[in-house]
Design an enzyme around this catalytic site. Structure first.
Site, PDB file in Angstrom:
ATOM      1  N   SER A 116      -3.967  -7.542  33.250  1.00  0.00           N
ATOM      2  CA  SER A 116      -3.204  -6.717  34.190  1.00  0.00           C
ATOM      3  C   SER A 116      -2.737  -5.424  33.564  1.00  0.00           C
ATOM      4  O   SER A 116      -2.478  -5.360  32.351  1.00  0.00           O
ATOM      5  CB  SER A 116      -1.984  -7.535  34.622  1.00  0.00           C
ATOM      6  OG  SER A 116      -1.054  -6.714  35.272  1.00  0.00           O
ATOM      7  N   TYR A 140       5.857 -11.337  33.312  1.00  0.00           N
ATOM      8  CA  TYR A 140       4.463 -11.432  33.750  1.00  0.00           C
ATOM      9  C   TYR A 140       3.552 -10.646  32.798  1.00  0.00           C
ATOM     10  O   TYR A 140       2.554 -11.169  32.283  1.00  0.00           O
ATOM     11  CB  TYR A 140       4.329 -10.908  35.190  1.00  0.00           C
ATOM     12  CG  TYR A 140       2.894 -10.731  35.613  1.00  0.00           C
ATOM     13  CD1 TYR A 140       2.038 -11.818  35.699  1.00  0.00           C
ATOM     14  CD2 TYR A 140       2.398  -9.456  35.905  1.00  0.00           C
ATOM     15  CE1 TYR A 140       0.708 -11.648  36.060  1.00  0.00           C
ATOM     16  CE2 TYR A 140       1.067  -9.280  36.272  1.00  0.00           C
ATOM     17  CZ  TYR A 140       0.230 -10.381  36.340  1.00  0.00           C
ATOM     18  OH  TYR A 140      -1.083 -10.205  36.695  1.00  0.00           O
ATOM     19  N   LYS A 144       0.591 -11.994  30.091  1.00  0.00           N
ATOM     20  CA  LYS A 144      -0.809 -11.555  30.091  1.00  0.00           C
ATOM     21  C   LYS A 144      -1.199 -10.983  28.727  1.00  0.00           C
ATOM     22  O   LYS A 144      -2.321 -11.186  28.249  1.00  0.00           O
ATOM     23  CB  LYS A 144      -1.035 -10.518  31.193  1.00  0.00           C
ATOM     24  CG  LYS A 144      -1.055 -11.119  32.582  1.00  0.00           C
ATOM     25  CD  LYS A 144      -2.297 -12.002  32.758  1.00  0.00           C
ATOM     26  CE  LYS A 144      -2.339 -12.704  34.091  1.00  0.00           C
ATOM     27  NZ  LYS A 144      -3.504 -13.571  34.257  1.00  0.00           N
TER      28      LYS A 144
END
Ligand code: UDP
Length: 328
Positions: A116, A140, A144
């Protein structure tokens, strides 16, 4: 190739399964249906299972004689990750570790990870390229980046071929209407805006109006999910054993939240009411990127990612196809 698609019942995984099948590959979907949908698995066998169940992963890899893994299964909401970092690290970090260990045990040597733009945090330079510093500002993005680091270490130590595709904002829907975006609850901008246009919700929240951007709202780079799907098919040809590589997949253009809402009003010809809220924690003001590396190394360019096509395809899905497909 026989390809294990973890999270293949989810938004990007299902579109990619369609693209894999169209290119002559066999997608074998492994999914616990926690956020994905059984109806979205249509292009190959379905194996119900959880990422943290390494024995189940090994069994599926062996039974289907899997040659490569496309690892989509993950949680992907920035806002939620601020409130539930425990769940995000368990699913996205431990889940990836489980996949890598299963590959080692089952003798599978090639993996593509869904990564991402959140790995970049607040970029120093726009547009972002892959040489930019990675310094995430929400759990988040951190999860990643940790998953990417594991891929790199495993690639070098165990001679895997590993690729991370850093998606910018995935949106749109399959132009044939076979599959589209369906989250419950929906948190992403474009489907939320279109839910207002279709009468499913009364207004869309605008998270912050005082950013240093053209109109005070956050700017993002929206990329069509079918382009992302094709990016995986292209990346399958670029594997290099013992190496980890990462590529941006982006449209190259940035649109503010208000601009998206305006384009959605124009395309749907509907009223879209908004409500301004405070900034969402962990939101960088501006993210858009160039994908020159993906173009030169994996021969990928975004073909369907102009913003009107993205919104039109998503609108078509929500207004014409969704009910039909969900019930079929
Ligand atoms: N956003 C918003 N209202 C919403 C959902 C998102 O204003 O209901 C904003 C969000 O703050 C971000 C952009 O829209 O600036 C894209 O958010 P999304 O959740 O779609 O993707 P993300 O960038 O978090 O991956």
């Amino acid at each position: 190739m026989r390809i294990l698609v973890t999270g293949g019942a989810g938004f990007i995984g299902a579109h990619t399964s369609k693209a894999l099948a169209a290119a002559g590959h066999e997608p074998i979907v492994f999914d616990n249906l926690s956020t994905g949908h059984r109806w979205a698995v249509k292009w190959g066998p379905f194996e119900y299972g959880d990422l943290l169940d390494r024995a189940a992963l090994i069994d599926v890899m062996r039974r289907h004689r899997v040659e490569a893994v496309l690892h989509f299964a993950a949680l992907s909401s920035v806002g939620e990750s601020n409130i539930r970092p425990d769940v995000y690290y368990r699913t996205n970090v431990l889940g990836t570790l489980s996949v890598l260990d299963a590959m080692k045990d089952a003798g599978v040597g090639q993996i593509i990870l869904s990564s991402s733009c959140a790995v970049y945090g607040i970029p120093e330079k726009i547009p972002i390229d892959e040489s930019a510093l990675t310094d995430p500002i929400n759990p988040y993005g951190s999860s990643k980046l940790m998953a990417e680091k594991m891929l790199g270490d495993y690639a070098r130590a165990f001679n895997l071929a590993a690729v991370a595709l850093r998606y910018f904002n995935a949106a749109g829907a399959d132009p044939d209407g076979d599959v589209g975006e369906e989250h419950s609850p929906e948190t992403h901008l474009i489907p939320s805006v279109l839910q207002v246009a279709s009468g499913i919700r009364d207004y869309v929240n605008v998270f912050g109006s005082n950013y240093k951007t053209l109109d005070g709202t956050c700017v993002r780079d929206y990329v069509h999910v079918s382009d992302l799907a094709n990016g995986h098919v292209s990346a399958l040809t670029s594997f290099k054993f013992g190496e980890f590589r990462s590529f941006n997949l982006s449209s190259g253009c940035g649109y503010s939240v208000n601009q998206i809402i305006d384009r959605a009003r124009f395309i749907t010809n509907k009223e879209i009411n908004t409500r301004i809220l405070n900034n969402r924690m962990g939101d960088p003001p501006v993210l858009y990127a160039n994908s020159n590396l993906a173009k030169s190394e994996i021969n990928w360019i975004a073909k369907r990612s102009d913003i009107d096509t993205i919104i039109s395809d998503a609108w078509s899905w929500i207004s014409h196809h969704r009910f039909k497909v969900v019930c079929s």
